[in-house]
Design a protein around this motif. Structure first.
Motif, PDB file in Angstrom:
ATOM      1  N   THR A  16      57.059 -33.883 -49.168  1.00 44.47           N
ATOM      2  CA  THR A  16      57.262 -34.381 -47.809  1.00 44.47           C
ATOM      3  C   THR A  16      58.704 -34.170 -47.370  1.00 44.47           C
ATOM      4  OG1 THR A  16      55.526 -36.041 -48.044  1.00 44.47           O
ATOM      5  CG2 THR A  16      57.170 -36.432 -46.346  1.00 44.47           C
ATOM      6  N   ARG A  17      59.646 -34.411 -48.273  1.00 47.35           N
ATOM      7  CA  ARG A  17      61.059 -34.200 -47.956  1.00 47.35           C
ATOM      8  C   ARG A  17      61.314 -32.738 -47.597  1.00 47.35           C
ATOM      9  NH1 ARG A  17      64.998 -37.943 -49.715  1.00 47.35           N
ATOM     10  NH2 ARG A  17      64.095 -39.876 -50.506  1.00 47.35           N
ATOM     11  N   ALA A  18      60.682 -31.832 -48.334  1.00 46.35           N
ATOM     12  CA  ALA A  18      60.868 -30.404 -48.062  1.00 46.35           C
ATOM     13  C   ALA A  18      60.332 -30.042 -46.675  1.00 46.35           C
ATOM     14  CB  ALA A  18      60.180 -29.576 -49.138  1.00 46.35           C
ATOM     15  N   LEU A  19      59.196 -30.620 -46.314  1.00 52.83           N
ATOM     16  CA  LEU A  19      58.632 -30.361 -44.987  1.00 52.83           C
ATOM     17  C   LEU A  19      59.553 -30.898 -43.889  1.00 52.83           C
ATOM     18  CD1 LEU A  19      54.889 -31.255 -45.644  1.00 52.83           C
ATOM     19  CD2 LEU A  19      55.780 -29.004 -45.050  1.00 52.83           C
ATOM     20  N   LEU A  20      60.082 -32.102 -44.095  1.00 51.42           N
ATOM     21  CA  LEU A  20      60.953 -32.698 -43.095  1.00 51.42           C
ATOM     22  C   LEU A  20      62.244 -31.904 -42.947  1.00 51.42           C
ATOM     23  CD1 LEU A  20      60.573 -36.517 -43.891  1.00 51.42           C
ATOM     24  CD2 LEU A  20      59.364 -35.165 -42.183  1.00 51.42           C
ATOM     25  N   ALA A  21      62.719 -31.317 -44.032  1.00 52.11           N
ATOM     26  CA  ALA A  21      63.973 -30.569 -44.003  1.00 52.11           C
ATOM     27  C   ALA A  21      63.837 -29.233 -43.291  1.00 52.11           C
ATOM     28  CB  ALA A  21      64.479 -30.346 -45.424  1.00 52.11           C
ATOM     29  N   GLN A  22      62.595 -28.758 -43.067  1.00 50.70           N
ATOM     30  CA  GLN A  22      62.393 -27.447 -42.468  1.00 50.70           C
ATOM     31  C   GLN A  22      62.288 -27.492 -40.942  1.00 50.70           C
ATOM     32  OE1 GLN A  22      59.024 -25.515 -44.245  1.00 50.70           O
ATOM     33  NE2 GLN A  22      59.762 -25.866 -46.321  1.00 50.70           N
ATOM     34  N   TYR A  23      62.111 -28.679 -40.394  1.00 53.38           N
ATOM     35  CA  TYR A  23      61.892 -28.798 -38.953  1.00 53.38           C
ATOM     36  C   TYR A  23      63.222 -28.937 -38.207  1.00 53.38           C
ATOM     37  CZ  TYR A  23      60.107 -30.648 -34.552  1.00 53.38           C
ATOM     38  OH  TYR A  23      59.830 -30.836 -33.233  1.00 53.38           O
ATOM     39  N   PRO A  24      63.396 -28.315 -37.041  1.00 52.41           N
ATOM     40  CA  PRO A  24      64.688 -28.360 -36.340  1.00 52.41           C
ATOM     41  C   PRO A  24      64.974 -29.648 -35.574  1.00 52.41           C
ATOM     42  CG  PRO A  24      63.139 -27.022 -35.094  1.00 52.41           C
ATOM     43  CD  PRO A  24      62.454 -27.368 -36.392  1.00 52.41           C
ATOM     44  N   TRP A  25      64.038 -30.579 -35.492  1.00 53.47           N
ATOM     45  CA  TRP A  25      64.252 -31.906 -34.933  1.00 53.47           C
ATOM     46  C   TRP A  25      64.843 -31.898 -33.523  1.00 53.47           C
ATOM     47  CZ3 TRP A  25      61.533 -35.251 -37.414  1.00 53.47           C
ATOM     48  CH2 TRP A  25      61.297 -35.051 -38.777  1.00 53.47           C
ATOM     49  N   PRO A  26      64.062 -31.500 -32.519  1.00 58.37           N
ATOM     50  CA  PRO A  26      64.555 -31.539 -31.137  1.00 58.37           C
ATOM     51  C   PRO A  26      64.895 -32.948 -30.673  1.00 58.37           C
ATOM     52  CG  PRO A  26      62.187 -31.090 -31.196  1.00 58.37           C
ATOM     53  CD  PRO A  26      62.687 -30.963 -32.603  1.00 58.37           C
ATOM     54  N   GLY A  27      64.267 -33.965 -31.270  1.00 59.59           N
ATOM     55  CA  GLY A  27      64.582 -35.352 -30.926  1.00 59.59           C
ATOM     56  C   GLY A  27      65.702 -35.937 -31.760  1.00 59.59           C
ATOM     57  N   ASN A  28      66.301 -35.094 -32.618  1.00 56.93           N
ATOM     58  CA  ASN A  28      67.468 -35.462 -33.415  1.00 56.93           C
ATOM     59  C   ASN A  28      67.203 -36.619 -34.377  1.00 56.93           C
ATOM     60  OD1 ASN A  28      69.512 -33.506 -32.448  1.00 56.93           O
ATOM     61  ND2 ASN A  28      68.984 -34.407 -30.469  1.00 56.93           N
ATOM     62  N   VAL A  29      68.254 -37.379 -34.719  1.00 53.47           N
ATOM     63  CA  VAL A  29      68.144 -38.398 -35.764  1.00 53.47           C
ATOM     64  C   VAL A  29      67.131 -39.468 -35.391  1.00 53.47           C
ATOM     65  CG1 VAL A  29      69.409 -40.118 -37.117  1.00 53.47           C
ATOM     66  CG2 VAL A  29      70.519 -37.959 -36.487  1.00 53.47           C
ATOM     67  N   ARG A  30      67.027 -39.790 -34.092  1.00 53.29           N
ATOM     68  CA  ARG A  30      66.056 -40.804 -33.670  1.00 53.29           C
ATOM     69  C   ARG A  30      64.636 -40.362 -34.010  1.00 53.29           C
ATOM     70  NH1 ARG A  30      66.283 -41.626 -27.597  1.00 53.29           N
ATOM     71  NH2 ARG A  30      68.231 -42.691 -28.113  1.00 53.29           N
ATOM     72  N   GLU A  31      64.330 -39.098 -33.769  1.00 53.43           N
ATOM     73  CA  GLU A  31      62.997 -38.588 -34.082  1.00 53.43           C
ATOM     74  C   GLU A  31      62.748 -38.628 -35.577  1.00 53.43           C
ATOM     75  OE1 GLU A  31      60.261 -34.599 -33.251  1.00 53.43           O
ATOM     76  OE2 GLU A  31      62.433 -34.516 -32.970  1.00 53.43           O
ATOM     77  N   LEU A  32      63.737 -38.219 -36.380  1.00 50.09           N
ATOM     78  CA  LEU A  32      63.607 -38.259 -37.841  1.00 50.09           C
ATOM     79  C   LEU A  32      63.355 -39.687 -38.313  1.00 50.09           C
ATOM     80  CD1 LEU A  32      63.882 -37.057 -40.704  1.00 50.09           C
ATOM     81  CD2 LEU A  32      66.356 -37.382 -40.498  1.00 50.09           C
ATOM     82  N   ARG A  33      64.110 -40.638 -37.765  1.00 45.72           N
ATOM     83  CA  ARG A  33      63.945 -42.035 -38.151  1.00 45.72           C
ATOM     84  C   ARG A  33      62.539 -42.535 -37.840  1.00 45.72           C
ATOM     85  NH1 ARG A  33      67.682 -44.247 -34.983  1.00 45.72           N
ATOM     86  NH2 ARG A  33      66.173 -44.809 -33.372  1.00 45.72           N
ATOM     87  N   ASN A  34      62.028 -42.193 -36.660  1.00 42.08           N
ATOM     88  CA  ASN A  34      60.691 -42.643 -36.276  1.00 42.08           C
ATOM     89  C   ASN A  34      59.613 -42.035 -37.165  1.00 42.08           C
ATOM     90  OD1 ASN A  34      61.849 -44.101 -34.221  1.00 42.08           O
ATOM     91  ND2 ASN A  34      61.449 -42.575 -32.642  1.00 42.08           N
ATOM     92  N   VAL A  35      59.779 -40.750 -37.510  1.00 36.55           N
ATOM     93  CA  VAL A  35      58.789 -40.087 -38.360  1.00 36.55           C
ATOM     94  C   VAL A  35      58.765 -40.717 -39.751  1.00 36.55           C
ATOM     95  CG1 VAL A  35      58.235 -37.934 -39.553  1.00 36.55           C
ATOM     96  CG2 VAL A  35      58.787 -37.897 -37.123  1.00 36.55           C
ATOM     97  N   VAL A  36      59.956 -40.927 -40.334  1.00 33.75           N
ATOM     98  CA  VAL A  36      60.022 -41.534 -41.669  1.00 33.75           C
ATOM     99  C   VAL A  36      59.405 -42.926 -41.643  1.00 33.75           C
ATOM    100  CG1 VAL A  36      61.575 -42.391 -43.472  1.00 33.75           C
ATOM    101  CG2 VAL A  36      62.022 -40.181 -42.387  1.00 33.75           C
ATOM    102  N   ASP A  37      59.690 -43.681 -40.597  1.00 37.47           N
ATOM    103  CA  ASP A  37      59.139 -45.035 -40.459  1.00 37.47           C
ATOM    104  C   ASP A  37      57.612 -44.987 -40.451  1.00 37.47           C
ATOM    105  OD1 ASP A  37      58.645 -47.674 -39.906  1.00 37.47           O
ATOM    106  OD2 ASP A  37      60.032 -47.822 -38.248  1.00 37.47           O
TER     107      ASP A  37
END
Length: 428
Positions: free
Chosen positions: A312-333
């Motif tokens: 899962t970490r590898a998948l998350l690391a491959q995405y460019p995250w247009p919503g930035n850190v907020r989007e990453l935080r919401n996805v992990v949550d």
């Protein structure tokens, strides 16, 4: 071009890059000798021509990196930072000062987190400006942490024991903006049943955070400018000015310089707000911070790092995250709360090696693990973006403004993505 040594045993040195080939390594026979034990004898070759600079790693022991990505051959853009061992080198155009600011040793500043060069440069700047009294303008895309940055500036300032007051200018009706910022007296307008202090007065002795200052209507901007220049405010309906002792930190995701040129924002107000300026980088420009950010989110959720698998970490690391850190935080949550077995049902995260849309979708692209890494990554991201956007539009009934808010993506960037995948809609 010049090569500036930013970190390592030779930090501070610069080397001219004339047309031709330049060998970099720890060997005395190298053209540019780096006394770094982690650098190979012949570590890197820079081929300089009129067309630019090409970097070639002939097979170094520890590898060569550019902006956190390992490479064997690369066309290097001006301003790029190359990492060889523990040494960082910056390609500087002739005539431009390298301004090699010392990197902060911090891995966080308030709620901001990062190990990367980009974030540590931000921390260095924040350490210096937080100690002062000048107003600050924070710029950055939606979701980069502008409010956290403002809170950190306040917490590390001499005003930390004073109030930290937030005025979200995008969330206040235009007719109420002056009252919200400067206050009002009883009877000043319908519904003004008592005197009320505005945000400037409530922040007396502390810091006032003006969020989304680019949304401020032109007619209110002169009053804000006066308040900034004189530190005096007049409540709506009052006759007298009140003096306030406040530091203003403003933030925007907009291009304020462009807004000034277009006549939507006063130039004198912009320059008054931007006495000191901080630009927060988008997450796609410091992807190497994703593991630390994930662990930080998990820690705040009270979960151990093992709560997410390596896959899962590898998948998350491959995405460019247009919503930035907020989007990453919401996805992990969501992943933590729903469980990793629910990953295929979460639109923000690609499924484990499965097609990212229904099997009968002719545009579906599976994770082609037999392809070269770069191509496989691009196909994964393309499929994810398309499926995410399709689901997002369905959920928001085609309303792009609503979709932009829900996804935490700037509307202009969202429309660009929609056009890219043929999903553009006239709804806004």
């Amino acid at each position: 071009m010049r090569l500036a040594v930013l970190t390592g045993p030779d930090a501070g040195r610069t080397y001219p890059l004339f047309p031709g080939s330049h060998r970099i390594g720890s060997s005395e026979s190298a053209d540019i000798v780096l006394p770094d034990r982690a650098v190979s004898r012949q570590h890197l070759i820079l081929e300089v021509s009129e067309d630019g600079v090409r970097a070639v790693d002939p097979g170094s022991r520890n590898g060569s990196y550019c902006e956190g990505m390992r490479f064997s051959e690369l066309q290097v853009r001006p301003g790029a930072v190359l990492t060889l061992g523990t040494t960082e080198l910056k390609l500087v155009p002739e005539g431009e000062k390298s301004r090699a600011m010392p990197l902060s040793s911090r891995h966080s500043f308030g709620g901001l987190v990062g190990n990367s060069r980009r974030m540590r440069e931000v921390f260095t700047l924040l350490e210096r400006l937080a100690a002062g009294e000048s107003d600050v303008l924070i710029q950055g895309e939606t979701g980069t942490g502008k409010e956290l940055c403002a809170e950190a500036i306040h917490a590390h300032s001499p005003r930390s024991k004073g109030p930290f007051v937030i005025a979200d200018l995008a969330g206040i009706a235009p007719s109420l903006l002056e009252s919200e910022l400067f206050g009002h007296v009883k009877g000043a307008f319908t519904g003004a049943n008592s005197d009320r202090a505005g945000a400037f007065e409530r922040a007396h002795g502390g810091t006032l955070f003006l969020d989304e200052v680019g949304e401020l209507p032109l007619e209110v901007q002169p009053r804000l400018l006066r308040a900034l220049e004189r530190r005096q405010v007049k409540r709506v309906g009052a006759n007298d000015y009140r003096t306030v002792n406040v530091r203003v930190v403003a933030a925007t995701h907009q291009d304020l310089e462009g807004a000034v040129k277009a006549g939507r924002f006063r130039g004198d107000l912009f320059h008054r707000l931007a006495v000191l300026r901080v630009v927060l980088p988008p997450l796609r420009e410091h992807l190497e911070d994703i593991p630390l950010l994930i662990d930080t989110v998990l820690s705040r959720l009270g979960r151990p790092p093992s709560a997410l698998s390596d896959q899962t970490r590898a998948l998350l690391a491959q995405y460019p995250w247009p919503g930035n850190v907020r989007e990453l935080r919401n996805v992990v949550d969501r992943v933590v709360n729903l469980g990793e077995e629910a990953l295929p049902d979460i639109p923000d995260v690609p499924a484990h090696g499965r097609p990212m849309a229904s099997d009968d979708d002719e545009n579906t692209v599976p994770m082609a693990l037999d392809l070269p890494f770069k191509e496989a990554k691009e196909r994964l991201i393309e499929g994810f973006e398309r499926d995410y956007l399709r689901t997002l539009l369905e959920r928001c009934e085609g309303n792009v403004s609503r979709a932009s808010r829900e996804a935490g993506i700037d509307r202009v960037y969202l429309r660009k993505l929609l056009r890219k995948h043929g999903l553009d809609t006239s709804s806004s």
